[in-house]
Write a protein that holds these residues in place. Structure first.
Motif, mmCIF file in Angstrom:
data_model
loop_
_atom_site.group_PDB
_atom_site.id
_atom_site.type_symbol
_atom_site.label_atom_id
_atom_site.label_comp_id
_atom_site.label_asym_id
_atom_site.label_seq_id
_atom_site.Cartn_x
_atom_site.Cartn_y
_atom_site.Cartn_z
ATOM 1 N N GLY A 198 2.971 -1.076 3.319
ATOM 2 C CA GLY A 198 2.041 -0.876 2.216
ATOM 3 C C GLY A 198 2.106 0.489 1.556
ATOM 4 N N HIS A 199 3.132 1.262 1.895
ATOM 5 C CA HIS A 199 3.299 2.595 1.322
ATOM 6 C C HIS A 199 4.698 2.735 0.741
ATOM 7 C CE1 HIS A 199 0.385 3.231 4.667
ATOM 8 N NE2 HIS A 199 -0.285 3.767 3.664
ATOM 9 N N HIS A 208 10.848 14.499 0.488
ATOM 10 C CA HIS A 208 10.153 15.214 1.560
ATOM 11 C C HIS A 208 9.306 14.300 2.438
ATOM 12 C CE1 HIS A 208 10.761 18.374 -1.625
ATOM 13 N NE2 HIS A 208 11.381 18.891 -0.584
ATOM 14 N N GLY A 209 9.353 12.988 2.209
ATOM 15 C CA GLY A 209 8.666 12.051 3.085
ATOM 16 C C GLY A 209 7.197 11.813 2.804
ATOM 17 N N ALA A 210 6.681 12.292 1.676
ATOM 18 C CA ALA A 210 5.279 12.017 1.331
ATOM 19 C C ALA A 210 5.093 10.502 1.196
ATOM 20 C CB ALA A 210 4.903 12.710 0.026
ATOM 21 N N ARG A 211 3.903 10.020 1.580
ATOM 22 C CA ARG A 211 3.610 8.588 1.515
ATOM 23 C C ARG A 211 2.466 8.333 0.540
ATOM 24 N NH1 ARG A 211 1.494 6.413 6.032
ATOM 25 N NH2 ARG A 211 0.819 8.443 6.766
ATOM 26 N N PHE A 212 2.588 7.218 -0.222
ATOM 27 C CA PHE A 212 1.576 6.828 -1.188
ATOM 28 C C PHE A 212 1.271 5.346 -1.028
ATOM 29 C CE2 PHE A 212 4.061 10.297 -2.940
ATOM 30 C CZ PHE A 212 3.067 11.218 -3.249
ATOM 31 N N ASP A 213 -0.003 5.002 -1.084
ATOM 32 C CA ASP A 213 -0.445 3.611 -1.009
ATOM 33 C C ASP A 213 0.031 2.879 -2.263
ATOM 34 O OD1 ASP A 213 -2.329 1.325 -1.627
ATOM 35 O OD2 ASP A 213 -3.116 1.929 0.327
ATOM 36 N N ILE A 214 0.705 1.741 -2.101
ATOM 37 C CA ILE A 214 1.253 1.057 -3.274
ATOM 38 C C ILE A 214 0.182 0.361 -4.113
ATOM 39 C CG2 ILE A 214 3.547 0.755 -2.295
ATOM 40 C CD1 ILE A 214 2.887 -2.154 -1.772
ATOM 41 N N THR A 215 -1.007 0.123 -3.559
ATOM 42 C CA THR A 215 -2.041 -0.560 -4.331
ATOM 43 C C THR A 215 -2.969 0.395 -5.074
ATOM 44 O OG1 THR A 215 -3.539 -0.689 -2.436
ATOM 45 C CG2 THR A 215 -2.030 -2.540 -2.781
ATOM 46 N N THR A 216 -2.999 1.674 -4.670
ATOM 47 C CA THR A 216 -3.905 2.632 -5.306
ATOM 48 C C THR A 216 -3.220 3.917 -5.765
ATOM 49 O OG1 THR A 216 -4.447 3.761 -3.236
ATOM 50 C CG2 THR A 216 -5.802 1.827 -3.837
ATOM 51 N N GLY A 217 -2.072 4.244 -5.181
ATOM 52 C CA GLY A 217 -1.409 5.515 -5.463
ATOM 53 C C GLY A 217 -1.925 6.667 -4.618
ATOM 54 N N ALA A 218 -2.913 6.413 -3.752
ATOM 55 C CA ALA A 218 -3.498 7.471 -2.924
ATOM 56 C C ALA A 218 -2.454 8.071 -1.980
ATOM 57 C CB ALA A 218 -4.667 6.917 -2.105
ATOM 58 N N ALA A 219 -2.531 9.393 -1.793
ATOM 59 C CA ALA A 219 -1.651 10.069 -0.841
ATOM 60 C C ALA A 219 -2.065 9.662 0.572
ATOM 61 C CB ALA A 219 -1.747 11.579 -1.006
ATOM 62 N N LYS A 220 -1.084 9.287 1.389
ATOM 63 C CA LYS A 220 -1.365 8.837 2.753
ATOM 64 C C LYS A 220 -0.617 9.640 3.803
ATOM 65 C CE LYS A 220 -4.225 5.563 1.822
ATOM 66 N NZ LYS A 220 -5.595 5.603 2.307
ATOM 67 N N GLY A 221 0.085 10.667 3.379
ATOM 68 C CA GLY A 221 0.783 11.490 4.355
ATOM 69 C C GLY A 221 1.352 12.731 3.720
ATOM 70 N N PRO A 222 1.374 13.834 4.502
ATOM 71 C CA PRO A 222 1.911 15.090 3.987
ATOM 72 C C PRO A 222 3.414 14.959 3.715
ATOM 73 C CG PRO A 222 1.402 15.257 6.330
ATOM 74 C CD PRO A 222 0.968 13.906 5.877
#
Length: 103
Positions: free
Chosen positions: A58-59, A65-79
């Motif tokens: 879902g990300h 750099h490995g940053a993660r984003f939620d595919i349904t909202t765009g919210a950042a989910k990881g540094p």
């Protein structure tokens, strides 16, 4: 609601496609269930293109750099990203994926 066609809809489940349209960058994502999502195409961490981003649980994962984003909202989910990216409503129509750029 105005939709703008961006890319053919032949994106395989669990993959992404980086597209540019009218000077802006977008990341089109097809999740494992076949639903289409669209995010800003630049990572909020370093403003580098999300071209080549992977889809995992879902990300999307930034290839730089490995940053993660939620595919349904765009919210950042990881540094290293601490703020999200824009999310755009998307739909398939006549063999194209269209994004609502004016939600």
């Amino acid at each position: 609601m105005t939709f703008t066609p961006v890319t053919p809809s032949d994106i395989a489940p669990g993959t992404t496609r980086f597209v540019q349209h009218e000077g802006a960058a977008f990341l089109v994502v097809r999740d494992g269930d076949g639903r289409v999502h669209a995010l800003d195409g630049l990572c909020s961490h370093a403003l580098l293109p999300l071209a080549g981003a992977r889809v995992r649980r879902g990300h999307v994962i930034c290839p730089h750099h490995g940053a993660r984003f939620d595919i349904t909202t765009g919210a950042a989910k990881g540094p290293p990203a601490h703020c999200g990216v824009s999310h755009y409503p998307a739909q398939e129509k006549d063999g194209m994926i269209e994004l609502d750029l004016n939600p």
